[in-house]
Design an enzyme around this catalytic site. Structure first.
Site, PDB file in Angstrom:
ATOM      1  N   CYS A 279      42.607 -21.968 -16.253  1.00  0.00           N
ATOM      2  CA  CYS A 279      42.999 -22.545 -14.957  1.00  0.00           C
ATOM      3  C   CYS A 279      42.758 -21.625 -13.764  1.00  0.00           C
ATOM      4  O   CYS A 279      42.000 -21.980 -12.856  1.00  0.00           O
ATOM      5  CB  CYS A 279      44.459 -22.959 -14.997  1.00  0.00           C
ATOM      6  SG  CYS A 279      44.797 -24.094 -16.336  1.00  0.00           S
TER       7      CYS A 279
HETATM    8  C1  UGA Z   1      48.674 -21.876 -14.971  1.00  0.00           C
HETATM    9  C2  UGA Z   1      49.874 -22.134 -14.050  1.00  0.00           C
HETATM   10  O1  UGA Z   1      50.880 -21.156 -14.284  1.00  0.00           O
HETATM   11  C3  UGA Z   1      50.446 -23.526 -14.286  1.00  0.00           C
HETATM   12  O2  UGA Z   1      51.491 -23.772 -13.353  1.00  0.00           O
HETATM   13  C4  UGA Z   1      49.322 -24.557 -14.096  1.00  0.00           C
HETATM   14  O3  UGA Z   1      49.768 -25.873 -14.356  1.00  0.00           O
HETATM   15  C5  UGA Z   1      48.191 -24.234 -15.049  1.00  0.00           C
HETATM   16  O4  UGA Z   1      47.711 -22.908 -14.768  1.00  0.00           O
HETATM   17  C6  UGA Z   1      47.092 -25.238 -14.855  1.00  0.00           C
HETATM   18  O5  UGA Z   1      46.442 -25.236 -13.813  1.00  0.00           O
HETATM   19  O6  UGA Z   1      46.912 -26.121 -15.707  1.00  0.00           O
HETATM   20  P1  UGA Z   1      48.374 -21.035 -17.494  1.00  0.00           P
HETATM   21  O7  UGA Z   1      46.940 -20.812 -17.165  1.00  0.00           O
HETATM   22  O8  UGA Z   1      48.754 -21.694 -18.769  1.00  0.00           O
HETATM   23  O9  UGA Z   1      49.105 -21.898 -16.309  1.00  0.00           O
HETATM   24  O10 UGA Z   1      48.994 -19.633 -17.534  1.00  0.00           O
HETATM   25  P2  UGA Z   1      50.034 -18.655 -16.854  1.00  0.00           P
HETATM   26  O11 UGA Z   1      51.135 -18.478 -17.803  1.00  0.00           O
HETATM   27  O12 UGA Z   1      50.384 -18.947 -15.450  1.00  0.00           O
HETATM   28  O13 UGA Z   1      49.088 -17.388 -16.903  1.00  0.00           O
HETATM   29  C7  UGA Z   1      47.926 -17.257 -16.090  1.00  0.00           C
HETATM   30  C8  UGA Z   1      47.609 -15.811 -15.895  1.00  0.00           C
HETATM   31  O14 UGA Z   1      48.682 -15.174 -15.234  1.00  0.00           O
HETATM   32  C9  UGA Z   1      47.400 -15.065 -17.223  1.00  0.00           C
HETATM   33  O15 UGA Z   1      46.230 -14.305 -17.166  1.00  0.00           O
HETATM   34  C10 UGA Z   1      48.605 -14.194 -17.378  1.00  0.00           C
HETATM   35  O16 UGA Z   1      48.309 -12.954 -17.965  1.00  0.00           O
HETATM   36  C11 UGA Z   1      49.115 -14.039 -15.960  1.00  0.00           C
HETATM   37  N1  UGA Z   1      50.591 -14.034 -15.963  1.00  0.00           N
HETATM   38  C12 UGA Z   1      51.246 -15.061 -16.547  1.00  0.00           C
HETATM   39  C13 UGA Z   1      51.251 -13.002 -15.381  1.00  0.00           C
HETATM   40  O17 UGA Z   1      50.639 -12.079 -14.837  1.00  0.00           O
HETATM   41  N2  UGA Z   1      52.624 -13.030 -15.418  1.00  0.00           N
HETATM   42  C14 UGA Z   1      53.312 -14.030 -16.024  1.00  0.00           C
HETATM   43  O18 UGA Z   1      54.553 -14.017 -16.042  1.00  0.00           O
HETATM   44  C15 UGA Z   1      52.611 -15.069 -16.589  1.00  0.00           C
END
Ligand code: UGA
Length: 445
Positions: A279
């Site tokens: 995403c």
């Molecule tokens: C992300 C968004 O968080 C969702 O709200 C959205 O619906 C989704 O994209 C989408 O567009 O479908 P996702 O890609 O599953 O969700 O993952 P996240 O958990 O947000 O992680 C994304 C990135 O952020 C990862 O690389 C992760 O390492 C980083 N991250 C995640 C952090 O740095 N801190 C966190 O607490 C969580």
């Protein structure tokens, strides 16, 4: 309500199953018959916590799958489009959206009753009104707003917690061309009566989705830039700097009783080896190219991507500080998935890091609790060995690269300190204490 969901990918299947759980009659549509058969047997084609359980509960009762889009749209009064919108290098590829809009339009021609078509796929602002709506009108010969409604209802599901995110939503955005469309969508989400619902137009709904992801990606790149600066200036640790920033009461508010709230947004305000997944990279790039096409410079988001693209190199730089020549050096990779809780390796920082190490002829042994099969597909022809546990992967290595924040990696200090020759640890996620080993390197120190 009878709802058809077109596309049984990640978003479509999770939404379909959850809509069945909240009491609707759901028909999932996909052109891939193998997938449809699998779903009808109660077997989920993707892994997502809690999905199989809900699928088994509802399949053949108020949930079914079919390849017949026409029949599914005829039988339902609301159709949700949840097909893929891949980034093709220049912009998002709308071919699947266009194809299903055409097919839904052809079916609407035969419908006698009012129908609502809603886009759930992530699409750039303007797509629903300027591409989907005209195609529906063209192929149905009917008029939007009169014979059918057109809406946009973005999803905010995170991989790994998608079912929980759907069942306990933080917001529901109800985009629509008119109040009748918005009302129909609202009814579909009626059980979530105490959730904030934002009724708006389609273009705004589309923009909300991109803006939400762009903000989170920006926070990560911002933290990484600060981390890189702390490392260059020396004698400080970005982890401590960011902890100090988190304590701003506008980020972590203090309640009247003096208790402080620590919101989960602070975890996006940490330095690390970069964001990945299906995403953030795709959405930020799509928004940049859409904005540039419209004449905006998109300077901030372009930097967000540039910083992220460089971030895996920081891990490699830390490694070459200790091992300027990597040929025949034994390196353990801990974590392949782009984040914990998933086997998804799309845009994972582990990919450029491993490719660089292979190029420099390092010997790689990797471990991830769930993503190894995915990794084998990506590195199919490359020479990598895989281990079954943390204990096994670190045996006899010169350096350990921690790239995903899996909880089981908390045991690393104990395991490594017990090694005959204690390897160098590079903590790409700043997960472990910097004093846990004689040779520790981390992003932002
Ligand atoms: C992300 C968004 O968080 C969702 O709200 C959205 O619906 C989704 O994209 C989408 O567009 O479908 P996702 O890609 O599953 O969700 O993952 P996240 O958990 O947000 O992680 C994304 C990135 O952020 C990862 O690389 C992760 O390492 C980083 N991250 C995640 C952090 O740095 N801190 C966190 O607490 C969580």
């Amino acid at each position: 309500m009878k709802i058809s969901v077109i596309g049984t990918g990640y978003v479509g299947l999770v939404s379909g199953v959850c809509l069945a759980e909240i009491g609707h009659d759901v028909i999932c549509v996909d052109k891939d018959k193998t997938k449809v058969d699998q779903i009808n047997l109660g077997k989920s084609p993707i892994y997502e916590e809690g999905l199989s359980k809900l699928l088994t509960k509802h399949i053949n009762s108020n949930l079914k799958a079919t390849i017949n889009l026409h029949a599914a749209v005829m039988e339902s009064s609301l159709t949700i489009i949840a097909v893929g919108t891949p980034y093709d290098g220049d912009a998002i590829d709308l071919q699947y959206i266009e194809q299903v809009s055409k097919e839904i339009g052809e079916t609407l021609k035969d419908k006698k009753t009012y129908h609502v078509v809603v886009v759930k796929s992530t699409v750039v602002p303007g797509t629903t009104d300027e591409i989907v709506l005209p195609l529906l009108e063209k192929y149905s010969g009917k008029k939007a707003g009169l014979d059918f409604g057109v809406g946009m209802n973005p999803e905010f599901l995170r991989e790994g917690t998608a079912i929980a995110d759907f069942m306990q939503p933080d917001r529901i955005v109800l985009g629509g061309i008119d109040t009748k469309t918005q009302y129909k969508l609202d009814q579909a989400y009626a059980p979530f009566f105490d959730t904030d619902k934002l009724k708006t137009d389609n273009k705004t709904a589309e923009m909300i989705k991109y803006t939400s992801n762009a903000l989170l990606a920006t926070l990560i790149s911002f933290s990484n830039e600060i981390g890189n600066l702390c490392a260059t200036l020396g004698d400080m640790d970005a982890l401590e700097v960011m902890r100090g920033v988190h304590l701003d009461k506008r980020i972590s508010p203090i309640l009247k009783n003096g208790q402080r709230i620590s919101p989960s947004i602070t975890s996006y305000l940490e330095a690390g080896c970069g964001f990945g997944g299906s995403c953030f990279p795709k959405d930020v790039k799509a928004l940049i190219s859409h904005g540039m096409d419209a004449g905006e410079k998109m300077q901030l988001l372009s930097s967000v991507m540039n910083i992220n693209n460089d971030q895996p190199k920081k891990v490699l730089n830390l490694l070459s500080k200790h091992y300027p020549k990597l040929e025949n050096k034994k390196i353990a990779i801990l974590g392949l998935a782009f984040k914990p809780g998933t086997n998804d390796m799309r845009e994972s920082p582990a990919i450029p890091i491993i490719n660089d190490l292979l190029y420099k002829k390092a010997i790689i042994n990797a471990y991830d609790p769930v993503a190894q099969e995915e990794a084998k597909k990506i590195f199919c022809t490359k020479k990598i060995t895989y281990s079954k546990s943390v204990n096994e992967v670190v045996k006899g290595v010169d350096a350990v690269l921690l790239l995903t924040r899996w909880q089981e990696f908390e045991a690393l200090p104990e395991i490594l300190n017990a090694c005959e020759k204690i390897p160098l640890l590079i903590d790409g996620r700043r997960m472990l204490s910097k004093n846990c080993l004689p040779r520790y390197e981390g992003i932002g120190i």
